[in-house]
Design a protein around this motif. Sequence first.
Motif, PDB file in Angstrom:
ATOM      1  N   LYS A 166       0.856  -1.117  -0.149  1.00 27.36           N
ATOM      2  CA  LYS A 166       0.057   0.107  -0.034  1.00 27.36           C
ATOM      3  C   LYS A 166       1.002   1.322  -0.112  1.00 27.36           C
ATOM      4  O   LYS A 166       1.675   1.367   0.930  1.00 27.36           O
ATOM      5  CB  LYS A 166      -0.839   0.023   1.140  1.00 27.36           C
ATOM      6  N   VAL A 167       0.514   2.169  -1.010  1.00 22.60           N
ATOM      7  CA  VAL A 167       1.372   3.535  -1.229  1.00 22.60           C
ATOM      8  C   VAL A 167       0.316   4.699  -0.862  1.00 22.60           C
ATOM      9  O   VAL A 167      -0.893   4.288  -1.158  1.00 22.60           O
ATOM     10  CB  VAL A 167       2.147   3.569  -2.313  1.00 22.60           C
ATOM     11  N   ARG A 168       0.734   5.624  -0.543  1.00 20.66           N
ATOM     12  CA  ARG A 168       0.120   7.104  -0.677  1.00 20.66           C
ATOM     13  C   ARG A 168       0.700   8.002  -1.777  1.00 20.66           C
ATOM     14  O   ARG A 168       2.060   7.865  -1.449  1.00 20.66           O
ATOM     15  CB  ARG A 168      -0.277   7.504   0.671  1.00 20.66           C
ATOM     16  N   VAL A 169       0.140   8.627  -2.240  1.00 17.94           N
ATOM     17  CA  VAL A 169       0.604   9.545  -3.435  1.00 17.94           C
ATOM     18  C   VAL A 169       0.308  10.914  -2.841  1.00 17.94           C
ATOM     19  O   VAL A 169      -0.615  11.455  -2.554  1.00 17.94           O
ATOM     20  CB  VAL A 169      -0.030   9.553  -4.752  1.00 17.94           C
ATOM     21  N   PHE A 170       1.138  11.919  -2.800  1.00 20.46           N
ATOM     22  CA  PHE A 170       1.062  13.358  -2.223  1.00 20.46           C
ATOM     23  C   PHE A 170       1.586  14.182  -3.508  1.00 20.46           C
ATOM     24  O   PHE A 170       2.429  13.953  -4.182  1.00 20.46           O
ATOM     25  CB  PHE A 170       2.249  13.654  -1.278  1.00 20.46           C
ATOM     26  N   TYR A 171       0.436  15.355  -3.704  1.00 23.64           N
ATOM     27  CA  TYR A 171       0.531  16.196  -4.456  1.00 23.64           C
ATOM     28  C   TYR A 171       0.823  17.616  -3.910  1.00 23.64           C
ATOM     29  O   TYR A 171      -0.469  17.847  -2.920  1.00 23.64           O
ATOM     30  CB  TYR A 171      -0.416  16.199  -5.403  1.00 23.64           C
ATOM     31  N   LYS A 172       1.665  18.340  -3.967  1.00 22.32           N
ATOM     32  CA  LYS A 172       1.864  19.593  -3.175  1.00 22.32           C
ATOM     33  C   LYS A 172       1.658  19.276  -1.712  1.00 22.32           C
ATOM     34  O   LYS A 172       1.119  20.177  -0.937  1.00 22.32           O
ATOM     35  CB  LYS A 172       0.848  20.408  -3.566  1.00 22.32           C
ATOM     36  N   GLY A 173       2.310  18.212  -1.374  1.00 23.54           N
ATOM     37  CA  GLY A 173       1.993  17.993   0.243  1.00 23.54           C
ATOM     38  C   GLY A 173       0.941  17.269   0.703  1.00 23.54           C
ATOM     39  O   GLY A 173       0.496  17.139   1.959  1.00 23.54           O
ATOM     40  N   LYS A 174      -0.179  17.236   0.006  1.00 31.35           N
ATOM     41  CA  LYS A 174      -1.350  16.615   0.297  1.00 31.35           C
ATOM     42  C   LYS A 174      -1.837  15.337  -0.306  1.00 31.35           C
ATOM     43  O   LYS A 174      -1.425  15.176  -1.505  1.00 31.35           O
ATOM     44  CB  LYS A 174      -2.375  17.725   0.328  1.00 31.35           C
TER      45      LYS A 174
END
Length: 246
Positions: A166-174
């Motif tokens: 499981k991964v989480r993707v952050f865009y501009k810190g969110k």
Amino acid sequence: MAFSRLATVAVGAVTLAAMAMPASAHGIWFAQRARQLALIYGVGADDLDAVKRLPLVKSVTGYDADWAPVTTSLRAAGIIPVVDSDEPVAAVAAIMDYGYWSKTPDGEWHNKGRDEVPTATLAEHNFKYAVYLSQVPTKPVPLFEGHMLQVVPVDGIPQKMGEPMKVRVFYKGKPIAGATVMQDYVNDPDEAAPAKTAADGTATIKLRNQGINVLMAIYVGQTADKRVDHEEYRASLSFVLPHAPE
């Protein structure tokens, strides 16, 4: 999960001459080459000239197991750029600003914005990021300064091929929904059904290799820059699963 922002070390940037290849199709990642850690530019098995593109690398940073900065740089070694550091690193990260690219009706790409190519059918600004983990993190992976898009392990990294991760993707810190996550950018760059992140920015992939794994997140973001239609971000996360003892 708490994340901190870490400083980056600039290595400079200049404009690259135009190249007639799709700018958005390629990414950057770190991988071993002859027992040295190298920065790779390409897609799939196409390992292209990363040394020529070194001027576009905005920063390279290294960290120890506690996420304290380690002085790190890139050095051209023949046909590949390799990582130099003052001491062993647990992680290395890089940022590449690939600049403005416009596609004309004849299918050619030009290293210019729409302001210089008014007939363009598509114009975009490309950014590429890479994070390499040389060991299983003992602390949560932080968000690195300047990485507009980043892939972060949620519950660690399984050590067997075929296991879910499981991964989480952050865009501009969110956390960002709707980002694409490819599970094997080197061996399956045309993945038919890549994962998409949920509302909390998470996606689950299967580890494809008992060796190097290169995950690639892709996200298209809106921009007020009139020279392009959008900004495209590609962020890799690479690491190696150990093989059985020889």
